[in-house]
Design a protein around this motif. Sequence first.
Motif, mmCIF file in Angstrom:
data_model
loop_
_atom_site.group_PDB
_atom_site.id
_atom_site.type_symbol
_atom_site.label_atom_id
_atom_site.label_comp_id
_atom_site.label_asym_id
_atom_site.label_seq_id
_atom_site.Cartn_x
_atom_site.Cartn_y
_atom_site.Cartn_z
ATOM 1 N N VAL A 96 0.857 -1.178 0.000
ATOM 2 C CA VAL A 96 0.000 0.000 0.000
ATOM 3 C C VAL A 96 0.899 1.236 0.000
ATOM 4 O O VAL A 96 1.640 1.465 0.953
ATOM 5 C CB VAL A 96 -0.931 0.021 1.234
ATOM 6 C CG1 VAL A 96 -1.748 1.319 1.259
ATOM 7 C CG2 VAL A 96 -1.855 -1.181 1.228
ATOM 8 N N LEU A 98 1.238 5.230 0.157
ATOM 9 C CA LEU A 98 0.531 6.419 0.615
ATOM 10 C C LEU A 98 1.259 7.658 0.101
ATOM 11 O O LEU A 98 2.460 7.823 0.337
ATOM 12 C CB LEU A 98 0.467 6.454 2.138
ATOM 13 C CG LEU A 98 -0.202 5.261 2.830
ATOM 14 C CD1 LEU A 98 -0.296 5.511 4.330
ATOM 15 C CD2 LEU A 98 -1.583 5.000 2.237
ATOM 16 N N SER A 170 0.302 -4.006 -5.904
ATOM 17 C CA SER A 170 0.394 -2.751 -5.158
ATOM 18 C C SER A 170 -0.848 -1.889 -5.398
ATOM 19 O O SER A 170 -1.517 -2.019 -6.429
ATOM 20 C CB SER A 170 1.637 -1.957 -5.586
ATOM 21 O OG SER A 170 2.815 -2.677 -5.311
ATOM 22 N N LEU A 173 -2.849 5.285 -2.728
ATOM 23 C CA LEU A 173 -3.899 6.123 -2.141
ATOM 24 C C LEU A 173 -3.344 7.498 -1.785
ATOM 25 O O LEU A 173 -2.147 7.652 -1.530
ATOM 26 C CB LEU A 173 -4.451 5.490 -0.860
ATOM 27 C CG LEU A 173 -4.969 4.059 -0.902
ATOM 28 C CD1 LEU A 173 -5.281 3.582 0.511
ATOM 29 C CD2 LEU A 173 -6.219 3.976 -1.770
ATOM 30 N N PRO A 175 -3.900 9.596 1.242
ATOM 31 C CA PRO A 175 -4.550 9.501 2.553
ATOM 32 C C PRO A 175 -4.932 10.840 3.169
ATOM 33 O O PRO A 175 -5.654 10.860 4.171
ATOM 34 C CB PRO A 175 -3.491 8.796 3.411
ATOM 35 C CG PRO A 175 -2.203 9.177 2.785
ATOM 36 C CD PRO A 175 -2.476 9.245 1.312
ATOM 37 N N SER A 200 -6.704 2.981 4.102
ATOM 38 C CA SER A 200 -5.336 2.470 4.034
ATOM 39 C C SER A 200 -5.051 1.521 5.196
ATOM 40 O O SER A 200 -4.424 0.472 5.020
ATOM 41 C CB SER A 200 -4.337 3.624 4.040
ATOM 42 O OG SER A 200 -4.448 4.397 5.228
ATOM 43 N N LEU A 203 -6.997 -1.776 4.714
ATOM 44 C CA LEU A 203 -6.393 -2.620 3.685
ATOM 45 C C LEU A 203 -5.207 -3.407 4.237
ATOM 46 O O LEU A 203 -5.048 -4.601 3.960
ATOM 47 C CB LEU A 203 -5.932 -1.750 2.506
ATOM 48 C CG LEU A 203 -7.026 -1.173 1.612
ATOM 49 C CD1 LEU A 203 -6.421 -0.232 0.578
ATOM 50 C CD2 LEU A 203 -7.836 -2.265 0.928
ATOM 51 N N MET A 211 3.299 -1.281 3.962
ATOM 52 C CA MET A 211 2.913 0.105 3.732
ATOM 53 C C MET A 211 4.164 0.942 3.497
ATOM 54 O O MET A 211 5.106 0.906 4.285
ATOM 55 C CB MET A 211 2.124 0.664 4.921
ATOM 56 C CG MET A 211 1.689 2.112 4.756
ATOM 57 S SD MET A 211 0.642 2.687 6.131
ATOM 58 C CE MET A 211 -0.932 1.925 5.693
ATOM 59 N N VAL A 247 -0.831 7.630 10.525
ATOM 60 C CA VAL A 247 -0.712 7.930 9.094
ATOM 61 C C VAL A 247 -0.617 9.429 8.871
ATOM 62 O O VAL A 247 0.210 9.912 8.088
ATOM 63 C CB VAL A 247 -1.905 7.333 8.320
ATOM 64 C CG1 VAL A 247 -1.945 7.875 6.887
ATOM 65 C CG2 VAL A 247 -1.830 5.812 8.299
#
Length: 278
Positions: A96, A98, A170, A173, A175, A200, A203, A211, A247
């Motif tokens: 993931v 970000l 992959s 996003l 965020p 996020s 997931l 991440m 995050v």
Amino acid sequence: MPVFFKFLSALPLGVLHGLGWVLGWIVWLASGVYRRRFLANVQQAGLTLRACLGAVGQSGQLVAELPRLWLGRPVAVDWRGAEHVQHALAEGRGVVFLTPHLGCFEITAQAYAQRFGQGAHPITVLFRPPRQSWLRQLVGAARQRPGLLTAPTTLSGVKQLIKALRRGESVGLLPDQVPPQGMGVMAAFFGRDAYTMTLSVRLVQQTGAAMLLAWGERLGGARGYRVHVQPMSAALPADLTAAATAVNRAMQDLVLQCPSQYLWGYARYKLPRETAHE
């Protein structure tokens, strides 16, 4: 309008960035609402206007470079932290990515697709389709390229992301984008509560994916872009609000690396819109 976009896509990147810089300042001077929000967000972050004023022109460059990135010739890209991507992909549990509204967030997915995504690890990017039909068709066609897929901000789009991660692929996003109501929690961002997506976090919790943080630095002199990648400093807490706060803290750290390229005029603290439908 598509013809005009095609014309712009053929222009040198330096010309587009020059036009964008002027556009950014025109919008800044013409819109009191935008200017006040920009200044308020900078103040909320505890930064000086001098450190962030370059973002006025950079925001215009963000718009002006899109025709080239969507329809034109490839641009120069180099990497910082590509080893983190290689390590995460080797683990085979999905990644993931970000990316905040910092620098050129369009280039990060494109650069990943070019370097890593044309084999077993394509990237699927969550995005909100434009309302205008001509622009929706243009964006949809431009973002569908080898190694790069898109998913809408709907329940079916979320299911698409989960399936991709479970295949070891992959997803990408933004965020710091305000999610629909019911798809986020209130979490501190630069010291003020902001409605923050939990997607996020969910997931990662549901799929066990890694991440990574990524952003695309816009280099001066029309030299192209530099993609920066780094891991989270610590594992996410199980609690959704605590994880969303972590995050946001990570996004803050990225912004502070280059505040002159953050989209300070974005309405980060606005109320969420209604829940998206499938």
